[in-house]
Enzyme design. Structure first.
Site, PDB file in Angstrom:
ATOM      1  N   GLN A   1       0.943  -1.328  -0.002  1.00 13.84           N
ATOM      2  CA  GLN A   1       0.036  -0.063   0.008  1.00 13.84           C
ATOM      3  C   GLN A   1       0.602   1.366  -0.193  1.00 13.84           C
ATOM      4  OE1 GLN A   1      -1.981   0.893   3.511  1.00 13.84           O
ATOM      5  NE2 GLN A   1      -3.644   1.653   2.598  1.00 13.84           N
ATOM      6  N   GLY A   2       0.872   1.932  -1.093  1.00 12.11           N
ATOM      7  CA  GLY A   2       1.618   3.272  -1.137  1.00 12.11           C
ATOM      8  C   GLY A   2       1.053   4.456  -0.978  1.00 12.11           C
TER       9      GLY A   2
ATOM     10  N   SER B   1       0.889   6.286   2.654  1.00 14.21           N
ATOM     11  CA  SER B   1       1.665   7.363   3.702  1.00 14.21           C
ATOM     12  C   SER B   1       2.800   7.812   2.937  1.00 14.21           C
ATOM     13  CB  SER B   1       1.913   6.596   4.974  1.00 14.21           C
ATOM     14  OG  SER B   1       0.830   6.103   5.557  1.00 14.21           O
TER      15      SER B   1
ATOM     16  N   SER C   1       3.716  -1.576   4.437  1.00 12.09           N
ATOM     17  CA  SER C   1       3.893  -2.863   5.174  1.00 12.09           C
ATOM     18  C   SER C   1       4.373  -4.301   4.162  1.00 12.09           C
ATOM     19  CB  SER C   1       2.555  -3.258   5.975  1.00 12.09           C
ATOM     20  OG  SER C   1       2.201  -2.529   6.754  1.00 12.09           O
TER      21      SER C   1
ATOM     22  N   GLU D   1     -10.244  -1.040   4.948  1.00 11.00           N
ATOM     23  CA  GLU D   1      -9.306  -1.569   5.941  1.00 11.00           C
ATOM     24  C   GLU D   1      -9.722  -1.232   7.268  1.00 11.00           C
ATOM     25  OE1 GLU D   1      -6.164   1.218   5.588  1.00 11.00           O
ATOM     26  OE2 GLU D   1      -4.628  -0.078   6.507  1.00 11.00           O
TER      27      GLU D   1
ATOM     28  N   ASN E   1      -6.111   7.454  14.935  1.00  9.29           N
ATOM     29  CA  ASN E   1      -7.374   7.569  15.815  1.00  9.29           C
ATOM     30  C   ASN E   1      -7.754   9.138  15.829  1.00  9.29           C
ATOM     31  OD1 ASN E   1      -7.155   4.846  15.997  1.00  9.29           O
ATOM     32  ND2 ASN E   1      -7.441   4.725  18.030  1.00  9.29           N
ATOM     33  N   GLU E   2      -6.875   9.696  15.887  1.00  8.95           N
ATOM     34  CA  GLU E   2      -7.262  11.515  16.004  1.00  8.95           C
ATOM     35  C   GLU E   2      -7.622  11.787  14.824  1.00  8.95           C
ATOM     36  OE1 GLU E   2      -4.237   9.960  16.872  1.00  8.95           O
ATOM     37  OE2 GLU E   2      -3.925  10.471  18.900  1.00  8.95           O
TER      38      GLU E   2
END
Length: 397
Positions: free
Chosen positions: A126-127, A129, A163, A247, A382-383
């Site tokens: 997964q590209g 971030s 990951s 996700e 989570n923020e």
């Protein structure tokens, strides 16, 4: 509305339970139960067994090789496989990209990529971030410029926290294709990139617990065929949001919470803490919170409840589920006490378990707790999820 499983659903639960008991290799089960490192071959073995049964892609429609399960069956499957000590299904290709290709991919993309995902021949990175962007995907700076002949994009940028990139042969990525767009969310596209492309470099990141499952990916003038564009040019933000909804649903990890809570009770008995009133109260509190979380999930899965596509509900489950999981892992360390201190990366592999300084059940407790720090970060922190929930609740979108 009843939140109880039907007789048919309970029969399905027994079917899944019997399958895992019969098929899951003992060494893989032991690794999972002790929190030891799983290797690529472990995942491939289990995924191939699931695919032989037609269960590897539970969220896919039957015409693309899915089993045709409803949401409740998928929930039961996740819970039973995790409680039985099976590896979790790595989400990137199966639970994230697959649904996006089915919904928005071209016929050629579906024919080319979906069978290889089911057969585990292709693993996807997964590209999303990037350094400096964190969970703010609208700040993506990796660029993709269409060549004058219109046949290739040229991609330049830097992705991070990718990951299992070391095991992947393809990447799906958000890239900026229109830097002049009026809003940050506009001008982003969704590309499929061959990891063997010249100019693409993978560098492992050493993590707190000693693992290297996360990576940086550098893209230097990587050429990507234009047919690897998913959906419309500059509309990648919408596809990314669709993907992240899938996700975050899995990230809630109710099955993982149950798995680790059972592990905590077992370790407490082993450490002579079965009668410790404070510890038992703490475990009981987790049990209550887990029941509440599960009731919320089942309420959303019930017919006629929740949205057709996961969104705010997925964010709610993600926030509470990941916080609960981290709290249970911290309790595991407390139960282990000083036995959590000896830390050997090598001993976290099954073949070196006898080299550990503590009992096998305690070898990976500290590493598992450190590894769990990431669950409230990936998939959107989570923020960020709280902001999404607040905006939706206040209807300020």
């Amino acid at each position: 509305m009843r939140l109880q499983f039907t007789a048919a659903e309970e029969a399905f639960r027994q079917e899944v339970r019997a399958f895992v008991r019969a098929k899951l290799p003992a060494d893989i089960k032991r690794k999972v139960e002790l929190g030891l490192r799983l290797e690529h071959a472990d995942y491939l073995t289990w995924f191939n067994l699931l695919e032989e049964r037609g269960w590897l892609t539970p969220g896919w429609p039957p015409e693309h090789g899915g089993p045709g399960w409803n949401h409740v069956q998928r929930y039961i499957f996740d819970e039973e496989t995790l409680l039985a000590g099976a590896p979790r299904i790595i989400a990137s290709g199966i639970q994230m990209l697959g649904p996006v290709l089915i919904a928005f991919g071209t016929p050629d993309q579906k024919a080319r990529y979906l069978p290889d995902i089911r057969a585990s021949r292709t693993w996807w990175a997964q590209g999303f971030s990037e350094p400096g962007a964190g969970s703010d995907l609208a700040a993506v700076r990796t660029t993709a410029v269409l060549e004058p002949d219109g046949k290739h994009f040229v991609v330049n940028g830097h992705k991070v926290w990718t990951s299992y990139a070391q095991w992947c042969s393809m990447m799906f990525a958000l890239v900026r294709t229109d830097p002049t767009a009026a809003k940050p969310q506009e001008g982003i596209s969704f590309l499929l990139i061959d990891m063997k492309s010249p100019g693409l470099t993978v560098r492992p990141i050493r993590m707190l617990e000693g693992g290297t499952d996360l990576n940086e990916c550098f893209l230097d003038n990587v050429r990507v065929p234009v047919e690897n564009l998913v959906g419309e040019l500059h509309k990648g933000w919408s596809y990314g949001k669709y993907l992240l909804g899938h996700e975050r649903t899995g990230i809630a990890g109710i099955g993982s919470c149950k798995q680790q809570l059972a592990r905590a009770r077992q370790l407490a008995a082993q450490q002579g803490l079965a009668d410790d009133a404070l510890l038992q109260a703490r475990l009981a509190q987790f049990e209550v919170e887990l029941i509440a979380l599960e009731a919320t999930a089942l309420r959303l899965l019930a017919p006629g409840q929740g949205s057709r596509t996961p969104a705010v509900e997925a964010s709610m489950l993600k926030v509470r589920g990941t916080e609960l999981r981290q709290a249970i892992y911290e309790t595991l360390v407390d139960i282990a006490g000083p036995d959590a201190l000896p830390f050997s990366t090598e001993a976290q592999f099954l073949e070196h378990l006898d080299e550990a300084a503590v009992a096998p059940e305690l070898t990976a407790v500290a590493a598992n707790c450190l590894d769990a720090r990431k669950v409230s970060i990936y998939g959107g922190t989570n923020e960020v999820q709280r902001n999404l929930i607040a905006r939706a609740t206040l209807e300020v979108y």
